[in-house]
Design a protein around this motif. Structure first.
Motif, PDB file in Angstrom:
ATOM      1  N   SER A 108       0.814  -1.204   0.000  1.00  0.00           N
ATOM      2  CA  SER A 108       0.000   0.000   0.000  1.00  0.00           C
ATOM      3  C   SER A 108       0.854   1.263   0.000  1.00  0.00           C
ATOM      4  O   SER A 108       0.351   2.357   0.070  1.00  0.00           O
ATOM      5  N   MET A 109       2.181   1.102  -0.094  1.00  0.00           N
ATOM      6  CA  MET A 109       3.051   2.255   0.014  1.00  0.00           C
ATOM      7  C   MET A 109       3.711   2.522  -1.327  1.00  0.00           C
ATOM      8  O   MET A 109       4.104   1.592  -2.022  1.00  0.00           O
ATOM      9  N   GLY A 110       3.856   3.758  -1.708  1.00  0.00           N
ATOM     10  CA  GLY A 110       4.592   4.084  -2.917  1.00  0.00           C
ATOM     11  C   GLY A 110       6.033   3.653  -2.767  1.00  0.00           C
ATOM     12  O   GLY A 110       6.545   3.614  -1.653  1.00  0.00           O
ATOM     13  N   SER A 111       6.716   3.339  -3.869  1.00  0.00           N
ATOM     14  CA  SER A 111       8.063   2.787  -3.723  1.00  0.00           C
ATOM     15  C   SER A 111       9.056   3.857  -3.270  1.00  0.00           C
ATOM     16  O   SER A 111      10.013   3.570  -2.574  1.00  0.00           O
ATOM     17  N   ALA A 112       8.830   5.106  -3.653  1.00  0.00           N
ATOM     18  CA  ALA A 112       9.703   6.179  -3.195  1.00  0.00           C
ATOM     19  C   ALA A 112       9.560   6.357  -1.690  1.00  0.00           C
ATOM     20  O   ALA A 112      10.533   6.500  -0.966  1.00  0.00           O
ATOM     21  N   ASN A 113       8.309   6.301  -1.266  1.00  0.00           N
ATOM     22  CA  ASN A 113       7.989   6.402   0.147  1.00  0.00           C
ATOM     23  C   ASN A 113       8.659   5.301   0.946  1.00  0.00           C
ATOM     24  O   ASN A 113       9.198   5.524   2.031  1.00  0.00           O
ATOM     25  N   LYS A 114       8.633   4.121   0.379  1.00  0.00           N
ATOM     26  CA  LYS A 114       9.209   2.964   1.047  1.00  0.00           C
ATOM     27  C   LYS A 114      10.726   3.102   1.154  1.00  0.00           C
ATOM     28  O   LYS A 114      11.291   2.902   2.226  1.00  0.00           O
ATOM     29  N   GLU A 115      11.361   3.474   0.043  1.00  0.00           N
ATOM     30  CA  GLU A 115      12.807   3.698   0.057  1.00  0.00           C
ATOM     31  C   GLU A 115      13.196   4.660   1.175  1.00  0.00           C
ATOM     32  O   GLU A 115      14.149   4.446   1.907  1.00  0.00           O
TER      33      GLU A 115
END
Lengths: 87, 91
Positions: B10-17
């Protein structure tokens, strides 16, 4: 530092995240152990701090790490034997 | 720390990084704090025999040297511990 990974077994955890947490948690545990060993071996081996670590102190440090681990292993083994004998 | 409420899907990949980076930074910070605390304790013990009204220059010199040697020792122990783990694995 250690992470409780018991609640991460579910399928909803994405694999990349799971791997990241396992790696970082292992690294943190390793570092914690190095802090502990440095503390113990510093007490055993360090005289007055000089302008560099002399080779005698270096050897003492390295031996100290290995002998501490040997000691832990021997104690674990013997403790297990005592438990088995007691049963 | 509890990540279970935020599964990666549910998280954007940029957000996750960004979050993973933050976690790494916090672990590094905790590690540095532990080292600082140990060095203060050990070097106080080694260098300050009778606490005077201020740190004199020989005490300051001793503290600087002690810090450097403690970090040398940390690295040495880290290497010795690492190679021991390697040896145990290959047994």
């Amino acid at each position: 530092m250690s992470f409780d990974t018991s609640n991460l077994q579910g399928g909803e955890m994405d694999p990349e995240m799971k791997e990241f947490i396992q790696m970082e948690s292992q690294r943190a545990q390793l570092q914690a152990q190095v802090h502990k060993l440095t503390d113990i071996c510093w007490e055993q081996c360090m005289d007055k701090p000089r302008d560099k670590l002399d080779s005698r102190t270096e050897t003492c440090m390295t031996n100290c790490v290995d002998r501490f681990i040997d000691t832990s292993l021997q104690i674990a083994t013997r403790f297990q034997q005592l438990l088995q004998r007691g049963q | 720390m509890d990540f279970s409420s935020s599964p990666g899907g549910s998280m954007g990949s940029a957000n996750k990084e960004q979050m993973l980076d933050q976690v790494k930074q916090q672990i590094a910070l905790a590690n540095a704090q532990e080292l600082l605390q140990k060095m203060s304790e050990k070097c106080f013990k080694k260098c300050i025999n009778k606490p005077g009204s201020s740190l004199d220059s020989s005490e300051q010199k001793c503290i600087a040297m002690c810090m450097d040697r403690y970090m040398d020792s940390w690295n040495l122990v880290s290497k010795a511990y690492g190679s021991r783990i390697q040896r145990e694995r290959n047994r």
